[in-house]
Design a protein around this motif. Structure first.
Motif, PDB file in Angstrom:
ATOM      1  N   ALA A  42       0.837  -1.203   0.000  1.00 20.40           N
ATOM      2  CA  ALA A  42       0.000   0.000   0.000  1.00 20.40           C
ATOM      3  C   ALA A  42       0.869   1.250   0.000  1.00 20.40           C
ATOM      4  O   ALA A  42       0.596   2.208  -0.722  1.00 20.40           O
ATOM      5  N   VAL A  43       1.944   1.234   0.782  1.00 19.67           N
ATOM      6  CA  VAL A  43       2.865   2.375   0.806  1.00 19.67           C
ATOM      7  C   VAL A  43       3.516   2.544  -0.560  1.00 19.67           C
ATOM      8  O   VAL A  43       3.622   3.665  -1.081  1.00 19.67           O
ATOM      9  N   MET A  44       3.938   1.444  -1.150  1.00 17.18           N
ATOM     10  CA  MET A  44       4.579   1.519  -2.470  1.00 17.18           C
ATOM     11  C   MET A  44       3.595   1.993  -3.528  1.00 17.18           C
ATOM     12  O   MET A  44       3.954   2.753  -4.424  1.00 17.18           O
ATOM     13  N   ASN A  49       1.852   6.125  -7.247  1.00 17.77           N
ATOM     14  CA  ASN A  49       0.850   7.093  -7.671  1.00 17.77           C
ATOM     15  C   ASN A  49       1.403   8.511  -7.617  1.00 17.77           C
ATOM     16  O   ASN A  49       1.124   9.328  -8.500  1.00 17.77           O
ATOM     17  N   ALA A  50       2.182   8.815  -6.586  1.00 23.50           N
ATOM     18  CA  ALA A  50       2.798  10.140  -6.484  1.00 23.50           C
ATOM     19  C   ALA A  50       3.772  10.356  -7.634  1.00 23.50           C
ATOM     20  O   ALA A  50       3.824  11.444  -8.228  1.00 23.50           O
ATOM     21  N   ILE A  51       4.530   9.330  -7.969  1.00 19.84           N
ATOM     22  CA  ILE A  51       5.473   9.449  -9.084  1.00 19.84           C
ATOM     23  C   ILE A  51       4.712   9.641 -10.390  1.00 19.84           C
ATOM     24  O   ILE A  51       5.109  10.446 -11.240  1.00 19.84           O
ATOM     25  N   ALA A  52       3.609   8.947 -10.549  1.00 24.60           N
ATOM     26  CA  ALA A  52       2.803   9.103 -11.760  1.00 24.60           C
ATOM     27  C   ALA A  52       2.242  10.521 -11.853  1.00 24.60           C
ATOM     28  O   ALA A  52       2.223  11.117 -12.927  1.00 24.60           O
ATOM     29  N   ARG A  53       1.782  11.065 -10.712  1.00 24.97           N
ATOM     30  CA  ARG A  53       1.280  12.444 -10.712  1.00 24.97           C
ATOM     31  C   ARG A  53       2.402  13.424 -11.056  1.00 24.97           C
ATOM     32  O   ARG A  53       2.196  14.371 -11.819  1.00 24.97           O
ATOM     33  N   ASP A  54       3.586  13.192 -10.486  1.00 30.00           N
ATOM     34  CA  ASP A  54       4.730  14.059 -10.805  1.00 30.00           C
ATOM     35  C   ASP A  54       5.077  13.954 -12.276  1.00 30.00           C
ATOM     36  O   ASP A  54       5.423  14.952 -12.902  1.00 30.00           O
ATOM     37  N   GLY A  55       4.996  12.753 -12.832  1.00 30.09           N
ATOM     38  CA  GLY A  55       5.273  12.568 -14.257  1.00 30.09           C
ATOM     39  C   GLY A  55       4.275  13.322 -15.118  1.00 30.09           C
ATOM     40  O   GLY A  55       4.645  13.926 -16.134  1.00 30.09           O
TER      41      GLY A  55
END
Length: 110
Positions: A42-44, A49-55
């Motif tokens: 869940a943490v990963m 998801n955060a990395i995808a949003r940043d992308g």
């Protein structure tokens, strides 16, 4: 020497009980390990998801930058271009001033 005598059925029952307890402990350990892995996943997932949003934000920034680069020649004049245009205008004004001066000189002679 101490000798303990047990009937076979009690010995088998005790063995099954020990094996059952051991199996219960292994199952408990596996359940805890699975719960911990689910927490880590869940943490990963949150990190991914955060990395995808940043992308996505980076992609939007790149698109904005490319639009700016495309619009820049329409709104921006380079210094060299401005100096060249100003020189042309000043040369034309100087030529016009010379013609006016020549016309004035010819007009005063008559």
């Amino acid at each position: 020497m101490l000798m303990i005598e047990m009937p076979a059925w009690q010995l088998i029952g005790a063995g099954v009980t020990v094996l059952g307890g051991f199996a219960g402990l292994v199952k408990l350990l596996l359940l805890q390990m699975e719960r911990r892995l689910d927490q880590r996943n869940a943490v990963m997932d949150d990190r991914f998801n955060a990395i995808a949003r940043d992308g996505e934000r980076l992609r939007q920034l790149e698109l904005s930058f490319e639009r700016l680069r495309g619009d820049m020649p329409l709104h921006y004049v380079r210094r060299e271009d401005y100096v060249r245009n100003q020189t042309v205008i000043e040369a034309k004004l100087d030529a016009l001033a010379m013609k006016l001066e020549n016309v004035q000189l010819k007009g005063t002679v008559k």
